[in-house]
Write a protein that holds these residues in place. Structure first.
Motif, short mmCIF file in Angstrom:
data_model
loop_
_atom_site.label_atom_id
_atom_site.label_comp_id
_atom_site.label_asym_id
_atom_site.label_seq_id
_atom_site.Cartn_x
_atom_site.Cartn_y
_atom_site.Cartn_z
N ALA A 62 0.80 -1.23 0.00
CA ALA A 62 0.00 0.00 0.00
C ALA A 62 0.83 1.27 0.00
CB ALA A 62 -0.96 0.01 1.19
N ASN A 63 2.09 1.19 0.36
CA ASN A 63 2.93 2.39 0.38
C ASN A 63 3.59 2.66 -0.97
OD1 ASN A 63 4.59 0.16 0.53
ND2 ASN A 63 6.08 1.13 1.87
N ASN A 64 3.35 1.81 -1.96
CA ASN A 64 3.95 1.96 -3.28
C ASN A 64 2.84 1.97 -4.33
OD1 ASN A 64 5.12 1.39 -5.83
ND2 ASN A 64 6.89 0.47 -4.83
N PRO A 65 2.46 3.14 -4.84
CA PRO A 65 1.33 3.23 -5.77
C PRO A 65 1.47 2.34 -7.01
CG PRO A 65 2.01 5.41 -5.09
CD PRO A 65 3.03 4.46 -4.55
N ARG A 66 2.66 2.24 -7.55
CA ARG A 66 2.86 1.41 -8.76
C ARG A 66 2.59 -0.06 -8.46
NH1 ARG A 66 8.30 2.21 -11.60
NH2 ARG A 66 7.22 3.10 -13.36
N ARG A 67 3.14 -0.57 -7.38
CA ARG A 67 2.93 -1.98 -7.01
C ARG A 67 1.48 -2.22 -6.58
NH1 ARG A 67 6.88 -4.58 -3.15
NH2 ARG A 67 5.78 -6.41 -3.89
N PHE A 68 0.90 -1.25 -5.90
CA PHE A 68 -0.49 -1.35 -5.47
C PHE A 68 -1.40 -1.55 -6.67
CE2 PHE A 68 -4.57 0.52 -4.13
CZ PHE A 68 -4.79 -0.19 -2.97
N ARG A 69 -1.22 -0.71 -7.69
CA ARG A 69 -2.04 -0.82 -8.91
C ARG A 69 -1.81 -2.17 -9.58
NH1 ARG A 69 -2.95 -0.17 -14.19
NH2 ARG A 69 -4.35 1.47 -14.90
N LYS A 70 -0.56 -2.58 -9.69
CA LYS A 70 -0.22 -3.86 -10.32
C LYS A 70 -0.89 -5.03 -9.61
CE LYS A 70 3.81 -6.63 -11.55
NZ LYS A 70 5.27 -6.71 -11.51
N TYR A 98 -5.88 6.48 -2.88
CA TYR A 98 -5.68 5.97 -4.23
C TYR A 98 -6.94 6.06 -5.09
CZ TYR A 98 -1.23 4.02 -2.67
OH TYR A 98 0.04 3.86 -2.20
N SER A 99 -7.69 7.12 -4.94
CA SER A 99 -8.94 7.23 -5.68
C SER A 99 -8.72 7.21 -7.19
CB SER A 99 -9.71 8.48 -5.27
OG SER A 99 -8.95 9.64 -5.53
N GLN A 100 -7.65 7.84 -7.67
CA GLN A 100 -7.36 7.85 -9.11
C GLN A 100 -7.07 6.44 -9.62
OE1 GLN A 100 -7.65 10.41 -11.23
NE2 GLN A 100 -7.13 9.06 -12.92
N ILE A 101 -6.24 5.71 -8.91
CA ILE A 101 -5.90 4.34 -9.31
C ILE A 101 -7.15 3.48 -9.31
CG2 ILE A 101 -4.68 2.24 -8.58
CD1 ILE A 101 -2.38 4.05 -7.63
N LEU A 102 -7.96 3.60 -8.28
CA LEU A 102 -9.18 2.78 -8.19
C LEU A 102 -10.12 3.09 -9.33
CD1 LEU A 102 -9.79 2.84 -4.34
CD2 LEU A 102 -8.57 1.15 -5.71
N SER A 103 -10.25 4.36 -9.66
CA SER A 103 -11.12 4.74 -10.78
C SER A 103 -10.64 4.14 -12.08
CB SER A 103 -11.16 6.27 -10.93
OG SER A 103 -11.76 6.86 -9.81
N GLU A 104 -9.34 4.16 -12.31
CA GLU A 104 -8.77 3.60 -13.54
C GLU A 104 -8.94 2.09 -13.61
OE1 GLU A 104 -4.69 4.76 -13.48
OE2 GLU A 104 -5.16 6.90 -13.69
N VAL A 105 -8.61 1.41 -12.53
CA VAL A 105 -8.61 -0.05 -12.52
C VAL A 105 -10.02 -0.62 -12.56
CG1 VAL A 105 -7.99 -2.09 -11.18
CG2 VAL A 105 -6.37 -0.20 -11.38
#
Length: 63
Positions: free
Chosen positions: A13-21, A50-57
């Motif tokens: 959770a502390n790494n946005p790139r890995r979280f998204r992956k 991480y609202s942006q990541i969640l919206s994308e995924v």
């Protein structure tokens, strides 16, 4: 598998790139019902960060 993926997401959770992956990988592995449960859990736990990541995924996922 859902509980395992929750633990993984908590760990990255502390790494946005890995979280998204890891969310993307989770959606491949989980059933539709588990994916929906994951969506609500992730939104509750990480929605503010991480609202942006969640919206994308999760875009296009009918929940």
């Amino acid at each position: 598998m859902l509980e395992h993926q929750k633990k993984v997401l908590l760990g990255v959770a502390n790494n946005p790139r890995r979280f998204r992956k890891e969310i993307v990988k989770s959606l491949v592995w989980l059933s539709d019902e588990e994916s929906e449960a994951l969506y609500y859990w992730v939104k509750k736990e990480f929605g503010s960060n991480y609202s942006q990541i969640l919206s994308e995924v999760f875009l296009g996922m009918s929940v």
